[in-house]
Design a protein around this motif. Structure first.
Motif, PDB file in Angstrom:
ATOM      1  N   TRP A  14       0.874  -1.234  -0.042  1.00  0.00           N
ATOM      2  CA  TRP A  14       0.070   0.025   0.000  1.00  0.00           C
ATOM      3  C   TRP A  14       0.834   1.141   0.016  1.00  0.00           C
ATOM      4  O   TRP A  14       0.443   2.285  -0.135  1.00  0.00           O
ATOM      5  CB  TRP A  14      -0.730  -0.141   1.316  1.00  0.00           C
ATOM      6  CG  TRP A  14      -1.812  -1.012   1.370  1.00  0.00           C
ATOM      7  CD1 TRP A  14      -1.959  -2.209   1.760  1.00  0.00           C
ATOM      8  CD2 TRP A  14      -3.223  -1.037   0.536  1.00  0.00           C
ATOM      9  NE1 TRP A  14      -3.032  -3.056   1.628  1.00  0.00           N
ATOM     10  CE2 TRP A  14      -3.976  -2.362   0.915  1.00  0.00           C
ATOM     11  CE3 TRP A  14      -3.832  -0.151  -0.444  1.00  0.00           C
ATOM     12  CZ2 TRP A  14      -4.934  -2.830   0.361  1.00  0.00           C
ATOM     13  CZ3 TRP A  14      -5.120  -0.464  -0.942  1.00  0.00           C
ATOM     14  CH2 TRP A  14      -5.726  -1.515  -0.523  1.00  0.00           C
ATOM     15  N   GLN A  21      -9.851  -5.662   0.373  1.00  0.00           N
ATOM     16  CA  GLN A  21      -9.007  -5.404  -0.623  1.00  0.00           C
ATOM     17  C   GLN A  21      -7.603  -6.104  -0.377  1.00  0.00           C
ATOM     18  O   GLN A  21      -6.861  -6.085  -1.417  1.00  0.00           O
ATOM     19  CB  GLN A  21      -8.708  -4.012  -1.121  1.00  0.00           C
ATOM     20  CG  GLN A  21     -10.091  -3.135  -1.271  1.00  0.00           C
ATOM     21  CD  GLN A  21      -9.789  -1.688  -1.083  1.00  0.00           C
ATOM     22  OE1 GLN A  21      -8.978  -1.130  -1.193  1.00  0.00           O
ATOM     23  NE2 GLN A  21     -10.831  -0.913  -0.820  1.00  0.00           N
ATOM     24  N   TRP A  22      -7.273  -6.506   0.567  1.00  0.00           N
ATOM     25  CA  TRP A  22      -5.927  -7.192   1.024  1.00  0.00           C
ATOM     26  C   TRP A  22      -6.114  -8.563  -0.012  1.00  0.00           C
ATOM     27  O   TRP A  22      -6.793  -9.246  -0.072  1.00  0.00           O
ATOM     28  CB  TRP A  22      -5.947  -7.543   2.437  1.00  0.00           C
ATOM     29  CG  TRP A  22      -5.528  -6.549   3.322  1.00  0.00           C
ATOM     30  CD1 TRP A  22      -6.049  -4.915   3.134  1.00  0.00           C
ATOM     31  CD2 TRP A  22      -5.051  -6.287   4.678  1.00  0.00           C
ATOM     32  NE1 TRP A  22      -5.327  -4.448   4.173  1.00  0.00           N
ATOM     33  CE2 TRP A  22      -4.965  -5.270   5.153  1.00  0.00           C
ATOM     34  CE3 TRP A  22      -4.299  -7.641   5.303  1.00  0.00           C
ATOM     35  CZ2 TRP A  22      -4.018  -4.600   6.392  1.00  0.00           C
ATOM     36  CZ3 TRP A  22      -3.421  -7.394   6.542  1.00  0.00           C
ATOM     37  CH2 TRP A  22      -3.712  -5.816   6.988  1.00  0.00           C
ATOM     38  N   ASP A  45      -8.378   1.709  10.448  1.00  0.00           N
ATOM     39  CA  ASP A  45      -8.250   2.014   9.099  1.00  0.00           C
ATOM     40  C   ASP A  45      -8.027   0.846   7.787  1.00  0.00           C
ATOM     41  O   ASP A  45      -8.281   0.714   6.983  1.00  0.00           O
ATOM     42  CB  ASP A  45      -6.964   3.181   9.178  1.00  0.00           C
ATOM     43  CG  ASP A  45      -5.758   2.849   9.366  1.00  0.00           C
ATOM     44  OD1 ASP A  45      -5.863   1.870  10.218  1.00  0.00           O
ATOM     45  OD2 ASP A  45      -4.848   3.567   8.933  1.00  0.00           O
ATOM     46  N   ASN A  46      -7.036   0.066   8.531  1.00  0.00           N
ATOM     47  CA  ASN A  46      -6.788  -1.052   7.345  1.00  0.00           C
ATOM     48  C   ASN A  46      -7.911  -2.080   7.664  1.00  0.00           C
ATOM     49  O   ASN A  46      -8.157  -2.913   6.441  1.00  0.00           O
ATOM     50  CB  ASN A  46      -5.511  -1.637   7.995  1.00  0.00           C
ATOM     51  CG  ASN A  46      -4.028  -1.068   7.546  1.00  0.00           C
ATOM     52  OD1 ASN A  46      -4.117  -0.721   6.639  1.00  0.00           O
ATOM     53  ND2 ASN A  46      -3.290  -1.058   8.340  1.00  0.00           N
ATOM     54  N   TRP A  47      -8.375  -2.119   8.506  1.00  0.00           N
ATOM     55  CA  TRP A  47      -9.868  -3.085   8.697  1.00  0.00           C
ATOM     56  C   TRP A  47     -10.876  -2.523   7.693  1.00  0.00           C
ATOM     57  O   TRP A  47     -11.383  -3.447   7.005  1.00  0.00           O
ATOM     58  CB  TRP A  47     -10.428  -3.244  10.173  1.00  0.00           C
ATOM     59  CG  TRP A  47     -11.877  -4.194   9.825  1.00  0.00           C
ATOM     60  CD1 TRP A  47     -13.069  -3.683   9.928  1.00  0.00           C
ATOM     61  CD2 TRP A  47     -11.832  -5.535   9.533  1.00  0.00           C
ATOM     62  NE1 TRP A  47     -13.771  -4.677   9.784  1.00  0.00           N
ATOM     63  CE2 TRP A  47     -13.007  -5.918   9.537  1.00  0.00           C
ATOM     64  CE3 TRP A  47     -10.833  -6.522   9.296  1.00  0.00           C
ATOM     65  CZ2 TRP A  47     -13.353  -7.207   9.345  1.00  0.00           C
ATOM     66  CZ3 TRP A  47     -11.077  -7.592   9.153  1.00  0.00           C
ATOM     67  CH2 TRP A  47     -12.428  -8.219   9.045  1.00  0.00           C
ATOM     68  N   GLU A  48     -10.866  -1.374   7.571  1.00  0.00           N
ATOM     69  CA  GLU A  48     -12.031  -0.524   6.674  1.00  0.00           C
ATOM     70  C   GLU A  48     -11.886  -0.998   5.377  1.00  0.00           C
ATOM     71  O   GLU A  48     -12.618  -1.216   4.277  1.00  0.00           O
ATOM     72  CB  GLU A  48     -11.855   0.913   6.593  1.00  0.00           C
ATOM     73  CG  GLU A  48     -12.513   1.309   7.826  1.00  0.00           C
ATOM     74  CD  GLU A  48     -12.625   2.635   7.732  1.00  0.00           C
ATOM     75  OE1 GLU A  48     -13.601   3.285   8.407  1.00  0.00           O
ATOM     76  OE2 GLU A  48     -12.033   3.463   7.216  1.00  0.00           O
ATOM     77  N   ARG A  49     -10.492  -1.504   4.877  1.00  0.00           N
ATOM     78  CA  ARG A  49     -10.120  -1.941   3.438  1.00  0.00           C
ATOM     79  C   ARG A  49      -9.567  -3.308   3.218  1.00  0.00           C
ATOM     80  O   ARG A  49      -8.895  -3.769   2.392  1.00  0.00           O
ATOM     81  CB  ARG A  49      -9.324  -0.858   2.707  1.00  0.00           C
ATOM     82  CG  ARG A  49      -7.661  -0.622   3.517  1.00  0.00           C
ATOM     83  CD  ARG A  49      -6.752   0.380   2.844  1.00  0.00           C
ATOM     84  NE  ARG A  49      -5.516   0.416   3.466  1.00  0.00           N
ATOM     85  CZ  ARG A  49      -4.718   1.152   2.982  1.00  0.00           C
ATOM     86  NH1 ARG A  49      -4.852   2.079   1.980  1.00  0.00           N
ATOM     87  NH2 ARG A  49      -3.469   1.261   3.681  1.00  0.00           N
ATOM     88  N   SER A  64      -7.341 -11.845   1.575  1.00  0.00           N
ATOM     89  CA  SER A  64      -8.106 -11.431   2.792  1.00  0.00           C
ATOM     90  C   SER A  64      -9.048 -12.507   3.594  1.00  0.00           C
ATOM     91  O   SER A  64      -9.103 -12.737   4.443  1.00  0.00           O
ATOM     92  CB  SER A  64      -8.703 -10.311   2.548  1.00  0.00           C
ATOM     93  OG  SER A  64      -9.830 -10.361   1.753  1.00  0.00           O
ATOM     94  N   ALA A  72     -11.567   6.043  11.459  1.00  0.00           N
ATOM     95  CA  ALA A  72     -12.056   4.918  11.053  1.00  0.00           C
ATOM     96  C   ALA A  72     -13.192   4.430  11.789  1.00  0.00           C
ATOM     97  O   ALA A  72     -13.070   4.589  12.904  1.00  0.00           O
ATOM     98  CB  ALA A  72     -10.990   3.859  11.355  1.00  0.00           C
TER      99      ALA A  72
END
Length: 190
Positions: free
Chosen positions: A43, A114-115, A107-111, A118, A135
């Motif tokens: 990212w 897209q990982w 903030d990372n959980w919100e996206r 995931s 977030a």
């Protein structure tokens, strides 16, 4: 042994990172937390990074004497960029006696969807989420293997620390003393 994996650039590591890790030990049911210094975050491929070994040495200095906290170069030995799914697979193979629990900010959980892989991460690992400014994480809507850990909101960023260094402003209230010394002695502000 429940080992929390707290991955990041740690560019530089700061008091907020330590506060989150300590909180995860206390409230997340973990036996230890490993700070996995990431050589290349998918990212943040265009972001300025201090040298890998320097960031690792800062992380080691920050956790020195902290019970249950370790700094690791595990991802240095994996292919780049560093995908969490690959890291978790390699950790599980290397340390079959441990249960690895992923630690991520809101903030990372919100996206997270897209990982890379995931769904596989969620199928094989528990995830602990900590609050981040801006977030919104609704604990009621989280999958069963994901928990929002009630920790205080931390308002410290590595970007702000680098800005302060570049302007020769004090950072002692934001980073451990050993990290402050390393940054100022090596003129690492950008």
């Amino acid at each position: 042994m429940r080992t929390g994996i707290f991955g990041g650039s740690f560019n530089p590591i700061h008091n907020g990172h330590l506060q989150v890790a300590r909180g995860m030990l206390q409230k997340g049911g973990l036996d230890e937390v490993w700070f996995l210094v990431t050589p290349q975050n998918p990212w943040k491929q265009d972001a300025y990074l201090m040298p890998d070994n320097f960031r690792l040495e800062m992380a080691k200095a920050a956790v020195d004497g902290e019970v249950g906290l370790e700094a690791s170069d595990f991802e240095f030995h994996l292919s780049k960029p560093s995908y969490t799914w690959h890291t978790l697979q390699a950790l599980t193979a290397a340390y079959p006696d441990r249960t690895f629990v992923l630690i991520v900010g809101g903030d990372n959980w919100e996206r997270f969807a897209q990982w890379y892989h995931s769904a596989d991460i969620l199928a094989h690992h528990e995830v602990l989420v900590y609050p981040r400014g801006g977030a919104e994480v609704d604990a009621e809507t989280l999958p069963p293997q994901v928990s929002l850990v009630d920790l205080p909101l931390v308002d410290i960023s590595s970007t702000e620390i680098r800005r302060r260094l570049a302007r020769h402003l004090p950072i002692g209230h934001l980073v451990p003393e050993a990290v402050e010394r390393m940054l100022t002695e090596n003129d690492r502000g950008r």
